[in-house]
Scaffold this motif. Sequence first.
Motif, PDB file in Angstrom:
ATOM      1  N   TYR A  71      -4.752   6.759  16.974  1.00  0.00           N
ATOM      2  CA  TYR A  71      -5.935   7.247  16.254  1.00  0.00           C
ATOM      3  C   TYR A  71      -6.520   6.100  15.439  1.00  0.00           C
ATOM      4  N   LEU A  72      -7.780   5.728  15.714  1.00  0.00           N
ATOM      5  CA  LEU A  72      -8.377   4.553  15.077  1.00  0.00           C
ATOM      6  C   LEU A  72      -9.595   4.886  14.213  1.00  0.00           C
ATOM      7  N   ASP A  73      -9.958   6.156  14.097  1.00  0.00           N
ATOM      8  CA  ASP A  73     -11.176   6.503  13.366  1.00  0.00           C
ATOM      9  C   ASP A  73     -11.087   6.158  11.882  1.00  0.00           C
ATOM     10  N   ASP A  74      -9.910   6.325  11.288  1.00  0.00           N
ATOM     11  CA  ASP A  74      -9.741   6.067   9.855  1.00  0.00           C
ATOM     12  C   ASP A  74      -8.969   4.771   9.601  1.00  0.00           C
ATOM     13  N   LEU A  75      -9.166   3.785  10.454  1.00  0.00           N
ATOM     14  CA  LEU A  75      -8.417   2.541  10.340  1.00  0.00           C
ATOM     15  C   LEU A  75      -8.698   1.827   9.022  1.00  0.00           C
ATOM     16  N   ASP A  76      -9.919   1.949   8.505  1.00  0.00           N
ATOM     17  CA  ASP A  76     -10.235   1.298   7.228  1.00  0.00           C
ATOM     18  C   ASP A  76      -9.460   1.938   6.085  1.00  0.00           C
ATOM     19  N   VAL A  77      -9.323   3.264   6.122  1.00  0.00           N
ATOM     20  CA  VAL A  77      -8.563   3.961   5.080  1.00  0.00           C
ATOM     21  C   VAL A  77      -7.081   3.594   5.175  1.00  0.00           C
ATOM     22  N   PHE A  78      -6.554   3.555   6.380  1.00  0.00           N
ATOM     23  CA  PHE A  78      -5.146   3.204   6.562  1.00  0.00           C
ATOM     24  C   PHE A  78      -4.875   1.774   6.098  1.00  0.00           C
ATOM     25  N   SER A  79      -5.800   0.867   6.395  1.00  0.00           N
ATOM     26  CA  SER A  79      -5.626  -0.522   5.968  1.00  0.00           C
ATOM     27  C   SER A  79      -5.637  -0.635   4.451  1.00  0.00           C
ATOM     28  N   TRP A  80      -6.506   0.137   3.820  1.00  0.00           N
ATOM     29  CA  TRP A  80      -6.536   0.112   2.359  1.00  0.00           C
ATOM     30  C   TRP A  80      -5.231   0.659   1.779  1.00  0.00           C
ATOM     31  N   ARG A  81      -4.685   1.682   2.385  1.00  0.00           N
ATOM     32  CA  ARG A  81      -3.400   2.227   1.935  1.00  0.00           C
ATOM     33  C   ARG A  81      -2.282   1.199   2.109  1.00  0.00           C
ATOM     34  N   ALA A  82      -2.367   0.418   3.178  1.00  0.00           N
ATOM     35  CA  ALA A  82      -1.356  -0.622   3.384  1.00  0.00           C
ATOM     36  C   ALA A  82      -1.450  -1.704   2.310  1.00  0.00           C
ATOM     37  N   ILE A  83      -2.671  -2.090   1.972  1.00  0.00           N
ATOM     38  CA  ILE A  83      -2.859  -3.066   0.899  1.00  0.00           C
ATOM     39  C   ILE A  83      -2.349  -2.503  -0.425  1.00  0.00           C
ATOM     40  N   GLU A  84      -2.605  -1.235  -0.656  1.00  0.00           N
ATOM     41  CA  GLU A  84      -2.115  -0.565  -1.865  1.00  0.00           C
ATOM     42  C   GLU A  84      -0.588  -0.580  -1.902  1.00  0.00           C
ATOM     43  N   THR A  85       0.043  -0.404  -0.746  1.00  0.00           N
ATOM     44  CA  THR A  85       1.497  -0.431  -0.659  1.00  0.00           C
ATOM     45  C   THR A  85       2.047  -1.794  -1.057  1.00  0.00           C
ATOM     46  N   VAL A  86       1.437  -2.857  -0.539  1.00  0.00           N
ATOM     47  CA  VAL A  86       1.872  -4.215  -0.887  1.00  0.00           C
ATOM     48  C   VAL A  86       1.645  -4.478  -2.377  1.00  0.00           C
ATOM     49  N   ALA A  87       0.552  -3.975  -2.918  1.00  0.00           N
ATOM     50  CA  ALA A  87       0.268  -4.170  -4.341  1.00  0.00           C
ATOM     51  C   ALA A  87       1.329  -3.494  -5.210  1.00  0.00           C
ATOM     52  N   ILE A  88       1.731  -2.284  -4.833  1.00  0.00           N
ATOM     53  CA  ILE A  88       2.781  -1.581  -5.591  1.00  0.00           C
ATOM     54  C   ILE A  88       4.062  -2.398  -5.606  1.00  0.00           C
ATOM     55  N   ALA A  89       4.452  -2.901  -4.428  1.00  0.00           N
ATOM     56  CA  ALA A  89       5.690  -3.673  -4.337  1.00  0.00           C
ATOM     57  C   ALA A  89       5.590  -4.983  -5.111  1.00  0.00           C
ATOM     58  N   THR A  90       4.434  -5.634  -5.066  1.00  0.00           N
ATOM     59  CA  THR A  90       4.276  -6.925  -5.734  1.00  0.00           C
ATOM     60  C   THR A  90       4.320  -6.779  -7.247  1.00  0.00           C
ATOM     61  N   VAL A  91       3.549  -5.841  -7.773  1.00  0.00           N
ATOM     62  CA  VAL A  91       3.544  -5.632  -9.223  1.00  0.00           C
ATOM     63  C   VAL A  91       4.921  -5.178  -9.705  1.00  0.00           C
ATOM     64  N   GLY A  92       5.546  -4.262  -8.959  1.00  0.00           N
ATOM     65  CA  GLY A  92       6.867  -3.782  -9.357  1.00  0.00           C
ATOM     66  C   GLY A  92       7.904  -4.882  -9.352  1.00  0.00           C
ATOM     67  N   THR A  93       7.872  -5.755  -8.350  1.00  0.00           N
ATOM     68  CA  THR A  93       8.863  -6.826  -8.262  1.00  0.00           C
ATOM     69  C   THR A  93       8.662  -7.863  -9.358  1.00  0.00           C
ATOM     70  N   VAL A  94       7.414  -8.263  -9.605  1.00  0.00           N
ATOM     71  CA  VAL A  94       7.150  -9.262 -10.648  1.00  0.00           C
ATOM     72  C   VAL A  94       7.569  -8.740 -12.017  1.00  0.00           C
ATOM     73  N   ALA A  95       7.187  -7.506 -12.335  1.00  0.00           N
ATOM     74  CA  ALA A  95       7.556  -6.931 -13.632  1.00  0.00           C
ATOM     75  C   ALA A  95       9.066  -6.784 -13.758  1.00  0.00           C
ATOM     76  N   ALA A  96       9.720  -6.372 -12.693  1.00  0.00           N
ATOM     77  CA  ALA A  96      11.175  -6.222 -12.727  1.00  0.00           C
ATOM     78  C   ALA A  96      11.867  -7.569 -12.879  1.00  0.00           C
ATOM     79  N   THR A  97      11.335  -8.614 -12.240  1.00  0.00           N
ATOM     80  CA  THR A  97      11.926  -9.950 -12.362  1.00  0.00           C
ATOM     81  C   THR A  97      11.851 -10.459 -13.798  1.00  0.00           C
TER      82      THR A  97
END
Length: 273
Positions: A71-97
């Motif tokens: 399913y490719l109709d909402d690929l832009d939304v899925f890509s944004w969610r993926a970027i959001e996922t990386v952002a959560i992990a990055t902020v969480g890791t930096v703050a935890a470090t």
Amino acid sequence: MTDCPVRGADGRYVEPRLDWFSRAVAARVLLGLLLAGAFVGCLKLAEVNPAALMRGFPRLLEWAAKGWPPYLDDLDVFSWRAIETVAIATVGTVAATLTAFPLAVFLARNVTPSPVLSFPVRWLVNTFRAIDTVVFALLFVTAVGLGPFAGVLGMIVHSVGVITKLYAEAIETIPGAPLEAAAMSGAGRTKIVTYAMLPSVLPSLASVSLYMWESNVRTSTILGIVGAGGIGIEIKAAIDLLDFQKLLTLSVIVLIMVTVIDQLSAWLRRRLV
């Protein structure tokens, strides 16, 4: 069994003879039996049933076939969610470090400023490490509401526990001579940590943080299950609706995202470690 090889009359070493009735061999056999029995018990408790897997495998293939075409109709939304996922992990890791390093100094036995305080710090760190990120994220959802911020907070708390423990273990392995030399020169504890300890242990600390970043990216993909943001929200919706085409697309995005992060982390590790 004899303690060590012995030299024969011809000058060659004779292999030690195994005494099957010795106490050492009996203890090893008993230990092996206990471990085997424990593993069998685990298989029973886990209800491992290969026959059920074989019976259900055709149905699994049938469901997987329903995912094509993706399913490719909402690929832009899925890509944004993926970027959001990386952002959560990055902020969480930096703050935890940043939070974990001073806690690790308290925890490490060779540099702790107060052995008395290290016990409650160790207890707190073990608590953070024992409870999974998803559980913490669910708790923070009730506090700050749905969204990625709850995921960030849950990831920080759990990651602090893991990183602090690994940091403390790395600090405890450094040689004592540089620390003792710095102390004998009259350096204060802050200077000892900054100029004697940190240069020795920094590569190990960087490796730990990069590994946790990789791990947190993978973990953050499921935080959406509890409403804590990321691509997991879309995955949960696809599973609830049995939308296999959308689920296939999301799975491919997760695979690409995790692969890119792993390669980037490996590249950074080679540069820093």
